[in-house]
Design an enzyme around this catalytic site. Structure first.
Site, PDB file in Angstrom:
ATOM      1  N   LYS A  72       5.439   1.286 -35.845  1.00  0.00           N
ATOM      2  CA  LYS A  72       5.505   1.998 -34.564  1.00  0.00           C
ATOM      3  C   LYS A  72       5.883   3.478 -34.700  1.00  0.00           C
ATOM      4  CE  LYS A  72       6.432  -1.736 -31.311  1.00  0.00           C
ATOM      5  NZ  LYS A  72       7.261  -2.195 -30.204  1.00  0.00           N
ATOM      6  N   ASP A 108       6.192   0.079 -23.962  1.00  0.00           N
ATOM      7  CA  ASP A 108       7.329  -0.847 -23.980  1.00  0.00           C
ATOM      8  C   ASP A 108       8.329  -0.547 -22.856  1.00  0.00           C
ATOM      9  OD1 ASP A 108       6.533  -2.375 -26.169  1.00  0.00           O
ATOM     10  OD2 ASP A 108       7.450  -0.991 -27.604  1.00  0.00           O
TER      11      ASP A 108
END
Ligand code: ATR
Length: 293
Positions: A72, A108
């Site tokens: 990520k 997210d």
């Protein structure tokens, strides 16, 4: 079963491990419902292979992909453009191929806020405590700070490794006009700080399967007027959520964040309203059929 033909577009997940990811289940259910000629697959890509994998995805002109652990952060340097929130967070979980250019986003935190919103939780002027300053905690804290900047509120971050909480406090206050405090995760700090908290968010892995007997916050610190949100979705209801519910608090489950972060990625890619109900059904069916839960 959808027909796969020469025009079928590919979406995928890259990470290590990816075998147990629910993203293929959720996105394929959405493609099927809206009759979109696309498939979503998961590819196990080790750390050392990330660049080669991204080069490959570019060459194949895949339509978009999700990025999970451990890529990520390292993916950022391999992209052509990064959305401003993802840049601030310093992590990307969604990439869209726009005319050959790879653009990175982070859904997210927005997914977490959407989960709260869809459960009727208002953020205006609220005091929010986030336990955990890892990847999930950071993404939620940034998305939340961006929102609270608009209409007031406060964020307190607790983390076992206090340096990460302090870093997050510094980074958030430098970026947004919002009140933030970063503290060591300890019973005493929780006891002192949770008194006036409206929303408590667990962004640690404490209580995650198989350690389902654990909780990051003891039940006597939970008040009936609190909203308690756990990012963990395995089990569907963690010990924290079970105890919070018993205390009369409103609870928001991790599966909601899981589905809404996927829904946000879907929206970015497809530019259509995601079929939330089908995405939920697919995720819940898989989670419930897992024998361990
Ligand atoms: P994720 O991307 O899921 O957030 P992560 O970045 O590894 O995963 O972060 C895990 C979070 O859970 C961190 O906040 C971690 O605390 P540290 O920063 O101190 O490692 C927290 N965590 C994990 N196990 C914990 C435990 N036993 N007690 C308290 N916090 C814990």
């Amino acid at each position: 079963m959808r027909l796969i033909n020469g025009k079928t577009r590919l979406y995928c997940l890259i990470g290590d491990p990816v075998q147990h990811s629910l993203s293929p289940i959720i996105h394929n259910a959405a493609f099927e419902k809206l009759n979109i000629n696309a498939v979503y697959l998961a590819f196990n890509v080790s750390k050392g292979n990330l660049k080669k994998a991204v080069d490959g995805l570019r060459s194949l002109n895949v339509a978009g992909f999700n990025v999970t652990m451990p890529h990520k952060v390292s993916i950022l340097s391999l992209l052509d453009r990064i959305d401003s929130l993802a840049e601030k967070i310093g992590a990307v979980n969604t990439v869209k191929n726009v005319d050959g250019k790879l653009v990175g986003y982070n859904t997210d935190g927005i997914g977490a806020l959407e989960a709260l919103k869809r459960n009727g939780v208002k953020l205006e002027g609220k005091k929010v405590a986030i336990v955990g300053a890892g990847g999930a905690g950071k993404a939620i804290a940034f998305a939340l700070a961006q929102q609270l900047e608009k209409f007031g509120g406060e964020i307190t971050i607790f983390n076992r490794t206090v340096e990460k909480a302090v870093w997050l406090e510094k980074s958030l206050t430098e970026t947004f006009d919002v009140k933030v405090k970063g503290l060591k995760l300890s019973d005493l700090n929780l006891k002192n700080e949770l008194k006036n908290v409206d929303i408590l968010i667990n962004a640690t892995s404490v209580g995650m399967y198989p350690s389902t007997g654990k909780t990051p916050v003891s039940k006597n610190l939970i008040k009936p007027n609190m909203v308690v949100f756990d990012v963990i979705y395995e089990p569907l209801k963690t010990r924290l959520l079970t105890e919070a519910e018993k205390r009369g608090a409103k609870i928001v489950r991790g599966v909601d964040m899981l589905v809404y972060q996927a829904a946000k990625a879907f929206e970015i890619w497809i530019k259509k309203k995601p079929p939330i109900k089908e995405m939920f059904k697919a995720a819940l069916r898989t989670l419930k059929s897992s024998k361990e839960l």
